[in-house]
Design a protein around this motif. Structure first.
Motif, PDB file in Angstrom:
ATOM      1  N   ILE A   8     113.455 -58.266 -17.180  1.00 47.43           N
ATOM      2  CA  ILE A   8     112.734 -57.030 -17.210  1.00 47.43           C
ATOM      3  C   ILE A   8     112.403 -56.548 -15.483  1.00 47.43           C
ATOM      4  O   ILE A   8     112.366 -55.414 -15.604  1.00 47.43           O
ATOM      5  CB  ILE A   8     111.246 -57.858 -17.673  1.00 47.43           C
ATOM      6  N   ASP A   9     112.329 -57.477 -14.688  1.00 50.86           N
ATOM      7  CA  ASP A   9     112.198 -57.077 -13.463  1.00 50.86           C
ATOM      8  C   ASP A   9     113.270 -56.184 -12.867  1.00 50.86           C
ATOM      9  O   ASP A   9     113.159 -55.288 -12.228  1.00 50.86           O
ATOM     10  CB  ASP A   9     112.131 -58.246 -12.587  1.00 50.86           C
ATOM     11  N   ALA A  11     115.307 -54.401 -14.846  1.00 47.89           N
ATOM     12  CA  ALA A  11     115.231 -53.176 -15.550  1.00 47.89           C
ATOM     13  C   ALA A  11     114.221 -52.144 -14.964  1.00 47.89           C
ATOM     14  O   ALA A  11     114.355 -51.146 -14.684  1.00 47.89           O
ATOM     15  CB  ALA A  11     114.824 -53.127 -17.068  1.00 47.89           C
ATOM     16  N   ILE A  12     112.970 -52.863 -14.566  1.00 49.07           N
ATOM     17  CA  ILE A  12     111.998 -52.044 -13.840  1.00 49.07           C
ATOM     18  C   ILE A  12     112.564 -51.618 -12.590  1.00 49.07           C
ATOM     19  O   ILE A  12     112.085 -50.523 -12.039  1.00 49.07           O
ATOM     20  CB  ILE A  12     110.608 -52.971 -13.372  1.00 49.07           C
ATOM     21  N   ARG A  13     113.215 -52.355 -11.721  1.00 52.02           N
ATOM     22  CA  ARG A  13     113.737 -52.205 -10.154  1.00 52.02           C
ATOM     23  C   ARG A  13     114.659 -50.824 -10.566  1.00 52.02           C
ATOM     24  O   ARG A  13     114.771 -49.837  -9.799  1.00 52.02           O
ATOM     25  CB  ARG A  13     114.393 -53.181  -9.557  1.00 52.02           C
ATOM     26  N   ASP A  14     115.571 -51.033 -11.625  1.00 54.44           N
ATOM     27  CA  ASP A  14     116.474 -49.749 -11.673  1.00 54.44           C
ATOM     28  C   ASP A  14     116.018 -48.618 -12.046  1.00 54.44           C
ATOM     29  O   ASP A  14     116.129 -47.451 -11.547  1.00 54.44           O
ATOM     30  CB  ASP A  14     117.613 -50.070 -12.939  1.00 54.44           C
ATOM     31  N   ALA A  15     114.698 -48.640 -13.095  1.00 52.26           N
ATOM     32  CA  ALA A  15     113.910 -47.567 -13.263  1.00 52.26           C
ATOM     33  C   ALA A  15     113.013 -46.887 -12.161  1.00 52.26           C
ATOM     34  O   ALA A  15     113.160 -45.583 -11.931  1.00 52.26           O
ATOM     35  CB  ALA A  15     113.088 -47.782 -14.555  1.00 52.26           C
ATOM     36  N   LEU A  16     112.869 -47.741 -11.321  1.00 51.45           N
ATOM     37  CA  LEU A  16     112.155 -47.394  -9.852  1.00 51.45           C
ATOM     38  C   LEU A  16     112.929 -46.793  -9.114  1.00 51.45           C
ATOM     39  O   LEU A  16     112.531 -45.750  -8.203  1.00 51.45           O
ATOM     40  CB  LEU A  16     111.049 -48.250  -9.689  1.00 51.45           C
ATOM     41  N   ILE A  17     114.031 -47.144  -8.977  1.00 50.30           N
ATOM     42  CA  ILE A  17     115.245 -46.626  -8.059  1.00 50.30           C
ATOM     43  C   ILE A  17     115.214 -44.925  -8.325  1.00 50.30           C
ATOM     44  O   ILE A  17     115.649 -44.354  -7.640  1.00 50.30           O
ATOM     45  CB  ILE A  17     116.381 -47.674  -8.049  1.00 50.30           C
ATOM     46  N   ALA A  18     115.658 -44.991  -9.802  1.00 50.91           N
ATOM     47  CA  ALA A  18     115.830 -43.421 -10.429  1.00 50.91           C
ATOM     48  C   ALA A  18     114.635 -42.684  -9.793  1.00 50.91           C
ATOM     49  O   ALA A  18     114.775 -41.487  -9.422  1.00 50.91           O
ATOM     50  CB  ALA A  18     116.050 -43.403 -11.796  1.00 50.91           C
ATOM     51  N   PHE A  42     101.987 -59.591 -17.970  1.00 51.92           N
ATOM     52  CA  PHE A  42     102.701 -58.320 -17.836  1.00 51.92           C
ATOM     53  C   PHE A  42     102.411 -57.584 -19.498  1.00 51.92           C
ATOM     54  O   PHE A  42     102.383 -58.158 -20.352  1.00 51.92           O
ATOM     55  CB  PHE A  42     104.303 -58.825 -17.970  1.00 51.92           C
ATOM     56  N   PRO A  43     102.390 -56.252 -19.505  1.00 58.58           N
ATOM     57  CA  PRO A  43     102.568 -55.357 -18.386  1.00 58.58           C
ATOM     58  C   PRO A  43     101.029 -54.748 -17.423  1.00 58.58           C
ATOM     59  O   PRO A  43     101.363 -54.013 -16.683  1.00 58.58           O
ATOM     60  CB  PRO A  43     103.199 -54.002 -19.056  1.00 58.58           C
ATOM     61  N   ASN A  44     100.054 -55.464 -18.251  1.00 61.56           N
ATOM     62  CA  ASN A  44      98.843 -55.095 -17.241  1.00 61.56           C
ATOM     63  C   ASN A  44      99.033 -55.426 -15.856  1.00 61.56           C
ATOM     64  O   ASN A  44      98.027 -54.707 -15.084  1.00 61.56           O
ATOM     65  CB  ASN A  44      97.751 -55.812 -18.004  1.00 61.56           C
ATOM     66  N   SER A  45      99.644 -56.341 -15.449  1.00 62.96           N
ATOM     67  CA  SER A  45      99.642 -56.524 -13.977  1.00 62.96           C
ATOM     68  C   SER A  45     100.496 -55.680 -13.117  1.00 62.96           C
ATOM     69  O   SER A  45     100.779 -55.798 -12.074  1.00 62.96           O
ATOM     70  CB  SER A  45     100.059 -58.206 -13.844  1.00 62.96           C
ATOM     71  N   LEU A  46     101.371 -54.821 -13.707  1.00 64.19           N
ATOM     72  CA  LEU A  46     102.268 -54.224 -13.387  1.00 64.19           C
ATOM     73  C   LEU A  46     101.518 -53.159 -12.151  1.00 64.19           C
ATOM     74  O   LEU A  46     100.750 -52.444 -12.618  1.00 64.19           O
ATOM     75  CB  LEU A  46     103.281 -53.620 -14.037  1.00 64.19           C
ATOM     76  N   LYS A  75     105.896 -43.096 -15.445  1.00 65.25           N
ATOM     77  CA  LYS A  75     105.522 -43.463 -16.597  1.00 65.25           C
ATOM     78  C   LYS A  75     106.863 -43.150 -17.419  1.00 65.25           C
ATOM     79  O   LYS A  75     106.840 -44.033 -18.489  1.00 65.25           O
ATOM     80  CB  LYS A  75     104.315 -42.519 -17.159  1.00 65.25           C
ATOM     81  N   GLN A  76     107.419 -42.038 -17.387  1.00 75.10           N
ATOM     82  CA  GLN A  76     108.454 -41.736 -18.084  1.00 75.10           C
ATOM     83  C   GLN A  76     109.549 -42.756 -17.970  1.00 75.10           C
ATOM     84  O   GLN A  76     110.110 -42.879 -18.998  1.00 75.10           O
ATOM     85  CB  GLN A  76     108.877 -40.179 -18.012  1.00 75.10           C
ATOM     86  N   HIS A  77     110.068 -42.943 -16.737  1.00 82.02           N
ATOM     87  CA  HIS A  77     111.385 -43.847 -16.536  1.00 82.02           C
ATOM     88  C   HIS A  77     110.832 -45.313 -17.122  1.00 82.02           C
ATOM     89  O   HIS A  77     111.628 -46.149 -17.528  1.00 82.02           O
ATOM     90  CB  HIS A  77     111.276 -43.955 -15.094  1.00 82.02           C
ATOM     91  N   LEU A  78     109.668 -45.677 -16.653  1.00 79.37           N
ATOM     92  CA  LEU A  78     109.093 -47.093 -17.305  1.00 79.37           C
ATOM     93  C   LEU A  78     109.210 -47.007 -18.898  1.00 79.37           C
ATOM     94  O   LEU A  78     109.547 -47.861 -19.632  1.00 79.37           O
ATOM     95  CB  LEU A  78     107.701 -47.583 -16.633  1.00 79.37           C
ATOM     96  N   THR A  79     108.755 -45.827 -19.553  1.00 75.06           N
ATOM     97  CA  THR A  79     108.756 -45.720 -20.949  1.00 75.06           C
ATOM     98  C   THR A  79     109.991 -45.910 -21.445  1.00 75.06           C
ATOM     99  O   THR A  79     110.510 -46.385 -22.638  1.00 75.06           O
ATOM    100  CB  THR A  79     107.859 -44.656 -21.267  1.00 75.06           C
ATOM    101  N   ASP A  80     111.011 -45.104 -20.724  1.00 72.12           N
ATOM    102  CA  ASP A  80     112.336 -45.290 -21.154  1.00 72.12           C
ATOM    103  C   ASP A  80     113.033 -47.024 -21.391  1.00 72.12           C
ATOM    104  O   ASP A  80     114.100 -47.195 -22.247  1.00 72.12           O
ATOM    105  CB  ASP A  80     113.208 -44.489 -20.225  1.00 72.12           C
ATOM    106  N   ILE A  81     112.293 -47.706 -20.729  1.00 69.82           N
ATOM    107  CA  ILE A  81     112.835 -49.118 -20.737  1.00 69.82           C
ATOM    108  C   ILE A  81     111.625 -49.991 -21.518  1.00 69.82           C
ATOM    109  O   ILE A  81     111.631 -51.248 -21.423  1.00 69.82           O
ATOM    110  CB  ILE A  81     113.018 -49.724 -19.295  1.00 69.82           C
ATOM    111  N   ASN A  82     110.850 -49.175 -22.142  1.00 69.75           N
ATOM    112  CA  ASN A  82     109.906 -49.979 -22.965  1.00 69.75           C
ATOM    113  C   ASN A  82     109.013 -50.703 -22.358  1.00 69.75           C
ATOM    114  O   ASN A  82     108.338 -51.798 -22.622  1.00 69.75           O
ATOM    115  CB  ASN A  82     110.573 -50.966 -23.942  1.00 69.75           C
TER     116      ASN A  82
END
Length: 112
Positions: A8-9, A11-18, A42-46, A75-82
């Motif tokens: 998960i981390d 995937a989050i990192r990849d989304a945030l790089i974008a 998680f995901p409340n602590s993100l 939000k959109q990039h994170l939603t894309d990875i559920n």
């Protein structure tokens, strides 16, 4: 970190790089972003922290709707990875490198 959490981390990192790559072009003064998370809540602590070069750039972002635009991009990039943030306004915050020099005693990245 558990194997599942590591996936998960990553995937989050990849989304945030974008997000970061797009924000560097779209938002004046944007420098970088980072995230913190406790996978036991998680995901409340993100939390995502977006850093701008100066307080002036940060103020300009907050005066217009650019802060909302950047939050929606995240939000959109994170939603894309559920990954769904419960309260995007609390979970995405803004700071400036200029503030680091004065309030964080010169530490380059106190968010890590």
């Amino acid at each position: 970190m558990r194997k599942r959490d590591k996936k998960i981390d990553n995937a989050i990192r990849d989304a945030l790089i974008a997000v970061c790559n797009q924000a560097l072009v779209s938002f004046e003064g944007f420098q970088w972003l980072t995230h913190r998370v406790n996978y036991d809540n998680f995901p409340n602590s993100l939390n995502v922290i977006c850093v701008f070069s100066t307080d002036e750039h940060l103020a300009n972002l907050q005066q217009g709707d650019c802060g909302g635009e950047l939050r929606q991009l995240i939000k959109q990039h994170l939603t894309d990875i559920n990954v769904v943030m419960k309260d995007i306004n609390k979970q995405v915050t803004f700071d400036s490198e200029q503030a680091y020099a004065t309030t964080h005693h010169g530490k380059k990245n106190p968010h890590r």
